[in-house]
Design a protein around this motif. Structure first.
Motif, short mmCIF file in Angstrom:
data_model
loop_
_atom_site.label_atom_id
_atom_site.label_comp_id
_atom_site.label_asym_id
_atom_site.label_seq_id
_atom_site.Cartn_x
_atom_site.Cartn_y
_atom_site.Cartn_z
N THR A 67 -27.62 -0.66 -61.41
CA THR A 67 -28.28 0.57 -61.85
C THR A 67 -28.99 0.40 -63.20
O THR A 67 -29.62 1.34 -63.68
CB THR A 67 -27.25 1.70 -61.97
OG1 THR A 67 -26.19 1.30 -62.86
CG2 THR A 67 -26.66 2.04 -60.60
N GLY A 68 -28.91 -0.78 -63.79
CA GLY A 68 -29.59 -1.01 -65.06
C GLY A 68 -29.37 -2.42 -65.56
O GLY A 68 -28.47 -3.13 -65.11
N GLY A 69 -30.22 -2.84 -66.48
CA GLY A 69 -30.10 -4.16 -67.07
C GLY A 69 -30.78 -5.23 -66.23
O GLY A 69 -31.51 -4.94 -65.28
N SER A 70 -30.51 -6.49 -66.58
CA SER A 70 -31.19 -7.60 -65.91
C SER A 70 -30.24 -8.79 -65.74
O SER A 70 -29.24 -8.91 -66.46
CB SER A 70 -32.41 -8.05 -66.71
OG SER A 70 -32.02 -8.57 -67.98
N ALA A 71 -30.57 -9.65 -64.77
CA ALA A 71 -29.85 -10.89 -64.56
C ALA A 71 -30.85 -11.91 -64.02
O ALA A 71 -31.47 -11.69 -62.99
CB ALA A 71 -28.70 -10.70 -63.58
N THR A 72 -31.01 -13.01 -64.74
CA THR A 72 -31.93 -14.07 -64.32
C THR A 72 -31.17 -15.39 -64.24
O THR A 72 -30.15 -15.57 -64.91
CB THR A 72 -33.11 -14.22 -65.28
OG1 THR A 72 -32.62 -14.62 -66.58
CG2 THR A 72 -33.89 -12.92 -65.42
N PHE A 73 -31.67 -16.28 -63.41
CA PHE A 73 -31.11 -17.62 -63.33
C PHE A 73 -32.24 -18.61 -63.13
O PHE A 73 -33.09 -18.43 -62.25
CB PHE A 73 -30.10 -17.74 -62.19
CG PHE A 73 -29.47 -19.11 -62.11
CD1 PHE A 73 -28.66 -19.56 -63.14
CD2 PHE A 73 -29.70 -19.95 -61.03
CE1 PHE A 73 -28.08 -20.82 -63.10
CE2 PHE A 73 -29.12 -21.20 -60.97
CZ PHE A 73 -28.31 -21.64 -62.01
N SER A 81 -35.29 -29.22 -68.30
CA SER A 81 -34.58 -28.13 -68.95
C SER A 81 -33.41 -27.67 -68.08
O SER A 81 -33.42 -27.78 -66.86
CB SER A 81 -35.53 -26.96 -69.20
OG SER A 81 -36.04 -26.46 -67.98
N LYS A 82 -32.38 -27.14 -68.75
CA LYS A 82 -31.20 -26.66 -68.05
C LYS A 82 -31.46 -25.28 -67.45
O LYS A 82 -32.15 -24.45 -68.05
CB LYS A 82 -30.02 -26.56 -69.03
CG LYS A 82 -29.52 -27.88 -69.55
CD LYS A 82 -28.34 -27.66 -70.47
CE LYS A 82 -27.77 -28.97 -70.98
NZ LYS A 82 -26.61 -28.76 -71.88
N ALA A 83 -30.88 -25.04 -66.27
CA ALA A 83 -30.90 -23.70 -65.70
C ALA A 83 -29.91 -22.83 -66.48
O ALA A 83 -28.82 -23.27 -66.81
CB ALA A 83 -30.52 -23.75 -64.22
N VAL A 84 -30.31 -21.61 -66.77
CA VAL A 84 -29.47 -20.70 -67.54
C VAL A 84 -29.28 -19.40 -66.79
O VAL A 84 -30.25 -18.82 -66.27
CB VAL A 84 -30.10 -20.41 -68.93
CG1 VAL A 84 -29.25 -19.40 -69.70
CG2 VAL A 84 -30.24 -21.69 -69.74
N LEU A 85 -28.03 -18.95 -66.69
CA LEU A 85 -27.73 -17.61 -66.21
C LEU A 85 -27.75 -16.68 -67.41
O LEU A 85 -26.97 -16.87 -68.36
CB LEU A 85 -26.35 -17.57 -65.53
CG LEU A 85 -25.84 -16.18 -65.13
CD1 LEU A 85 -26.69 -15.57 -64.04
CD2 LEU A 85 -24.37 -16.26 -64.70
N SER A 86 -28.65 -15.71 -67.39
CA SER A 86 -28.80 -14.80 -68.52
C SER A 86 -28.63 -13.36 -68.03
O SER A 86 -29.41 -12.89 -67.19
CB SER A 86 -30.17 -14.98 -69.17
OG SER A 86 -30.31 -14.14 -70.29
N ILE A 87 -27.61 -12.69 -68.54
CA ILE A 87 -27.28 -11.32 -68.14
C ILE A 87 -27.44 -10.43 -69.37
O ILE A 87 -26.88 -10.71 -70.43
CB ILE A 87 -25.85 -11.22 -67.61
CG1 ILE A 87 -25.62 -12.24 -66.48
CG2 ILE A 87 -25.53 -9.82 -67.14
CD1 ILE A 87 -24.15 -12.46 -66.17
N SER A 88 -28.18 -9.35 -69.22
CA SER A 88 -28.44 -8.46 -70.36
C SER A 88 -28.29 -7.00 -69.94
O SER A 88 -29.00 -6.53 -69.04
CB SER A 88 -29.85 -8.70 -70.91
OG SER A 88 -30.12 -7.84 -72.00
N GLY A 89 -27.35 -6.30 -70.58
CA GLY A 89 -27.17 -4.87 -70.36
C GLY A 89 -26.95 -4.50 -68.90
O GLY A 89 -27.41 -3.44 -68.46
#
Length: 252
Positions: free
Chosen positions: A60-66, A2-10
Protein backbone atom coordinates in the motif's frame (compact mmCIF):
# COMPACT_ATOMS: atom_id res chain seq x y z
CA UNK A 1 30.55 -5.94 -12.20
CA UNK A 2 28.32 -4.05 -9.75
CA UNK A 3 26.55 -5.89 -6.95
CA UNK A 4 22.80 -6.44 -7.00
CA UNK A 5 21.17 -4.60 -4.11
CA UNK A 6 17.80 -5.15 -2.45
CA UNK A 7 16.60 -1.69 -1.47
CA UNK A 8 13.41 -1.27 0.57
CA UNK A 9 12.12 2.19 1.44
CA UNK A 10 9.03 3.07 3.48
CA UNK A 11 7.35 -0.22 2.58
CA UNK A 12 3.77 -0.66 3.78
CA UNK A 13 1.76 -3.84 3.26
CA UNK A 14 -1.54 -5.32 4.41
CA UNK A 15 -2.76 -8.87 4.87
CA UNK A 16 -6.52 -9.37 4.56
CA UNK A 17 -7.01 -5.65 5.10
CA UNK A 18 -4.82 -5.41 8.22
CA UNK A 19 -1.67 -3.30 7.98
CA UNK A 20 1.38 -5.37 9.01
CA UNK A 21 4.32 -3.52 7.43
CA UNK A 22 4.28 0.13 8.47
CA UNK A 23 7.26 1.69 6.73
CA UNK A 24 10.13 -0.80 6.42
CA UNK A 25 13.54 0.58 5.42
CA UNK A 26 16.23 -1.98 4.65
CA UNK A 27 19.12 -2.51 2.23
CA UNK A 28 20.95 -5.78 1.54
CA UNK A 29 23.66 -6.16 -1.11
CA UNK A 30 24.76 -9.25 -3.00
CA UNK A 31 27.62 -10.85 -1.07
CA UNK A 32 26.40 -9.67 2.36
CA UNK A 33 24.71 -11.61 5.17
CA UNK A 34 22.01 -9.73 7.06
CA UNK A 35 19.84 -11.03 9.91
CA UNK A 36 16.31 -9.78 10.56
CA UNK A 37 15.13 -10.48 14.09
CA UNK A 38 12.12 -9.49 16.14
CA UNK A 39 9.34 -10.76 18.41
CA UNK A 40 6.41 -12.82 17.14
CA UNK A 41 3.99 -10.78 15.06
CA UNK A 42 6.48 -8.06 14.17
CA UNK A 43 6.09 -8.63 10.41
CA UNK A 44 9.21 -10.64 9.51
CA UNK A 45 7.53 -13.36 7.45
CA UNK A 46 5.14 -10.79 5.97
CA UNK A 47 8.16 -8.90 4.63
CA UNK A 48 9.54 -12.10 3.06
CA UNK A 49 6.28 -12.96 1.30
CA UNK A 50 5.71 -9.37 0.23
CA UNK A 51 9.15 -9.22 -1.37
CA UNK A 52 8.50 -12.45 -3.27
CA UNK A 53 5.14 -11.27 -4.59
CA UNK A 54 2.63 -13.49 -2.76
CA UNK A 55 -0.80 -12.18 -3.84
CA UNK A 56 -2.18 -12.31 -0.29
CA UNK A 57 0.25 -9.55 0.73
CA UNK A 58 -0.81 -6.19 -0.70
CA UNK A 59 1.65 -3.30 -0.91
CA UNK A 60 0.00 0.00 0.00
CA UNK A 61 3.02 2.31 0.00
CA UNK A 62 6.76 2.64 -0.33
CA UNK A 63 9.13 0.91 -2.74
CA UNK A 64 11.23 -2.23 -3.16
CA UNK A 65 13.85 -2.65 -5.89
CA UNK A 66 16.37 -5.35 -6.65
CA UNK A 67 19.29 -5.05 -9.02
CA UNK A 68 17.84 -1.74 -10.21
CA UNK A 69 14.43 -3.26 -11.04
CA UNK A 70 11.16 -2.25 -9.40
CA UNK A 71 9.95 -5.46 -7.74
CA UNK A 72 6.40 -4.42 -7.00
CA UNK A 73 4.86 -4.80 -10.50
CA UNK A 74 6.58 -8.15 -11.09
CA UNK A 75 5.04 -11.60 -10.66
CA UNK A 76 6.61 -14.05 -8.22
CA UNK A 77 8.28 -16.03 -11.01
CA UNK A 78 9.70 -12.85 -12.54
CA UNK A 79 11.20 -11.93 -9.17
CA UNK A 80 12.76 -15.39 -8.97
CA UNK A 81 14.26 -15.01 -12.45
CA UNK A 82 15.68 -11.67 -11.34
CA UNK A 83 17.67 -13.53 -8.68
CA UNK A 84 15.56 -13.66 -5.51
CA UNK A 85 14.97 -16.92 -3.64
CA UNK A 86 12.81 -17.70 -0.60
CA UNK A 87 13.37 -20.61 1.79
CA UNK A 88 9.99 -21.20 3.38
CA UNK A 89 9.43 -21.58 7.11
CA UNK A 90 6.91 -24.33 6.30
CA UNK A 91 7.89 -25.92 2.95
CA UNK A 92 4.96 -27.30 0.96
CA UNK A 93 4.72 -30.95 -0.03
CA UNK A 94 4.16 -31.66 -3.74
CA UNK A 95 3.00 -35.29 -4.07
CA UNK A 96 3.72 -36.78 -7.50
CA UNK A 97 6.68 -34.49 -8.29
CA UNK A 98 10.08 -36.03 -7.59
CA UNK A 99 12.91 -33.92 -6.20
CA UNK A 100 15.02 -34.45 -9.31
CA UNK A 101 12.21 -33.42 -11.68
CA UNK A 102 11.33 -30.44 -9.51
CA UNK A 103 14.90 -29.16 -9.58
CA UNK A 104 15.27 -29.65 -13.34
CA UNK A 105 12.00 -27.76 -13.92
CA UNK A 106 13.10 -24.94 -11.59
CA UNK A 107 16.41 -24.54 -13.41
CA UNK A 108 14.66 -24.59 -16.78
CA UNK A 109 12.16 -21.94 -15.65
CA UNK A 110 15.03 -19.63 -14.68
CA UNK A 111 16.98 -20.18 -17.89
CA UNK A 112 19.68 -22.17 -16.05
CA UNK A 113 19.12 -25.59 -17.61
CA UNK A 114 22.25 -27.72 -18.03
CA UNK A 115 23.11 -31.04 -19.74
CA UNK A 116 21.77 -34.09 -17.89
CA UNK A 117 25.18 -35.45 -16.89
CA UNK A 118 26.32 -32.08 -15.53
CA UNK A 119 23.03 -31.68 -13.65
CA UNK A 120 23.25 -35.13 -12.03
CA UNK A 121 26.90 -34.68 -11.07
CA UNK A 122 26.22 -31.33 -9.48
CA UNK A 123 23.13 -32.67 -7.73
CA UNK A 124 25.14 -35.54 -6.22
CA UNK A 125 27.83 -33.11 -5.03
CA UNK A 126 25.31 -30.81 -3.36
CA UNK A 127 23.41 -33.70 -1.76
CA UNK A 128 26.60 -35.13 -0.29
CA UNK A 129 27.55 -31.75 1.14
CA UNK A 130 24.14 -31.49 2.83
CA UNK A 131 24.20 -35.12 4.02
CA UNK A 132 21.13 -35.95 1.95
CA UNK A 133 20.70 -39.58 0.98
CA UNK A 134 20.70 -40.37 -2.75
CA UNK A 135 17.21 -41.87 -2.39
CA UNK A 136 15.88 -38.30 -2.11
CA UNK A 137 16.20 -37.91 -5.87
CA UNK A 138 13.14 -40.10 -6.45
CA UNK A 139 11.12 -38.98 -3.41
CA UNK A 140 8.26 -36.56 -3.97
CA UNK A 141 9.27 -33.07 -2.92
CA UNK A 142 8.72 -32.64 0.85
CA UNK A 143 6.12 -35.45 0.87
CA UNK A 144 6.58 -37.35 4.13
CA UNK A 145 9.82 -35.50 4.88
CA UNK A 146 10.79 -34.79 8.47
CA UNK A 147 11.27 -31.16 9.50
CA UNK A 148 15.03 -31.46 9.10
CA UNK A 149 14.69 -33.15 5.70
CA UNK A 150 12.45 -30.33 4.46
CA UNK A 151 14.97 -27.69 5.49
CA UNK A 152 17.83 -29.60 3.85
CA UNK A 153 15.73 -29.89 0.69
CA UNK A 154 15.25 -26.10 0.69
CA UNK A 155 18.99 -25.53 0.95
CA UNK A 156 19.52 -28.08 -1.83
CA UNK A 157 17.25 -25.98 -4.06
CA UNK A 158 19.25 -22.91 -3.06
CA UNK A 159 22.50 -24.69 -3.94
CA UNK A 160 21.24 -25.76 -7.35
CA UNK A 161 19.64 -22.44 -8.33
CA UNK A 162 22.38 -20.15 -6.98
CA UNK A 163 20.32 -16.92 -6.70
CA UNK A 164 21.80 -13.47 -6.18
CA UNK A 165 19.93 -13.05 -2.88
CA UNK A 166 18.39 -15.71 -0.65
CA UNK A 167 15.73 -14.91 1.94
CA UNK A 168 15.70 -17.59 4.66
CA UNK A 169 12.41 -17.42 6.57
CA UNK A 170 13.10 -19.07 9.95
CA UNK A 171 15.07 -21.88 8.34
CA UNK A 172 16.31 -22.79 11.83
CA UNK A 173 12.85 -23.50 13.27
CA UNK A 174 12.34 -27.09 14.35
CA UNK A 175 15.95 -28.15 13.77
CA UNK A 176 18.06 -30.04 16.28
CA UNK A 177 21.65 -28.99 16.89
CA UNK A 178 23.17 -31.29 14.26
CA UNK A 179 20.62 -30.43 11.56
CA UNK A 180 21.05 -26.73 12.30
CA UNK A 181 24.80 -26.97 11.81
CA UNK A 182 24.41 -28.90 8.55
CA UNK A 183 21.93 -26.36 7.15
CA UNK A 184 23.98 -23.36 8.31
CA UNK A 185 27.18 -24.86 6.90
CA UNK A 186 25.36 -25.40 3.61
CA UNK A 187 24.35 -21.75 3.49
CA UNK A 188 27.86 -20.54 4.38
CA UNK A 189 29.36 -22.73 1.65
CA UNK A 190 27.19 -20.91 -0.89
CA UNK A 191 27.72 -17.38 0.43
CA UNK A 192 30.24 -15.20 -1.33
CA UNK A 193 30.49 -12.33 -3.78
CA UNK A 194 27.71 -13.77 -5.98
CA UNK A 195 25.08 -14.46 -3.31
CA UNK A 196 23.72 -12.45 -0.41
CA UNK A 197 21.51 -13.70 2.42
CA UNK A 198 18.73 -12.17 4.47
CA UNK A 199 18.06 -14.63 7.30
CA UNK A 200 14.87 -14.14 9.30
CA UNK A 201 15.01 -15.66 12.77
CA UNK A 202 13.75 -15.36 16.35
CA UNK A 203 16.87 -16.79 17.91
CA UNK A 204 20.59 -16.00 17.63
CA UNK A 205 21.81 -19.62 17.56
CA UNK A 206 21.89 -19.91 13.75
CA UNK A 207 23.79 -16.62 13.60
CA UNK A 208 26.66 -18.24 15.50
CA UNK A 209 27.24 -20.21 12.29
CA UNK A 210 26.26 -17.62 9.66
CA UNK A 211 28.26 -14.64 11.02
CA UNK A 212 26.03 -11.77 9.79
CA UNK A 213 27.47 -8.48 8.60
CA UNK A 214 24.43 -6.62 9.96
CA UNK A 215 21.59 -7.42 12.34
CA UNK A 216 18.24 -5.60 12.18
CA UNK A 217 15.34 -5.69 14.62
CA UNK A 218 11.82 -5.46 13.23
CA UNK A 219 9.03 -4.42 15.58
CA UNK A 220 5.45 -3.43 14.82
CA UNK A 221 6.13 -3.36 11.09
CA UNK A 222 9.27 -1.22 11.15
CA UNK A 223 13.02 -1.71 11.49
CA UNK A 224 13.63 -0.04 14.85
CA UNK A 225 17.37 -0.60 15.24
CA UNK A 226 20.34 -2.12 13.41
CA UNK A 227 23.85 -3.10 14.40
CA UNK A 228 26.59 -5.68 14.10
CA UNK A 229 26.67 -9.28 15.30
CA UNK A 230 26.90 -8.01 18.90
CA UNK A 231 23.26 -6.93 18.66
CA UNK A 232 22.17 -10.57 18.27
CA UNK A 233 24.24 -11.54 21.31
CA UNK A 234 22.66 -8.70 23.30
CA UNK A 235 19.21 -10.03 22.38
CA UNK A 236 20.29 -13.50 23.53
CA UNK A 237 21.36 -12.10 26.92
CA UNK A 238 18.69 -9.47 27.55
CA UNK A 239 15.73 -10.31 25.33
CA UNK A 240 13.96 -7.80 23.10
CA UNK A 241 12.40 -5.54 25.72
CA UNK A 242 15.48 -3.42 26.62
CA UNK A 243 16.32 -2.91 22.92
CA UNK A 244 12.76 -2.01 21.98
CA UNK A 245 12.54 0.37 24.94
CA UNK A 246 15.75 2.13 23.90
CA UNK A 247 14.54 2.39 20.29
CA UNK A 248 11.21 3.85 21.41
CA UNK A 249 12.94 6.42 23.60
CA UNK A 250 15.21 7.45 20.74
CA UNK A 251 12.26 8.19 18.45
CA UNK A 252 10.10 9.88 21.10
Amino acid sequence: MSKAVLSISGLHATVEGKEILKGVDLEVAQGEIHALMGPNGSGKSTLAYTLMGHPKYVVTGGSATFDGEDLLPLTADARARLGLFLCFQYPTAIPGVSTVNFLRAALRAQGKEMPAREFLNRLSTEMQALKIDESFRARYINDGFSGGEKKRAEILQLAMLRPKLAILDETDSGLDVDALRTVADGVMRLCGPDMGVLVITHYPRILEHLHPDRVHVLHDGRVVTSGGADLAREIEREGYEPILGTAAAATA
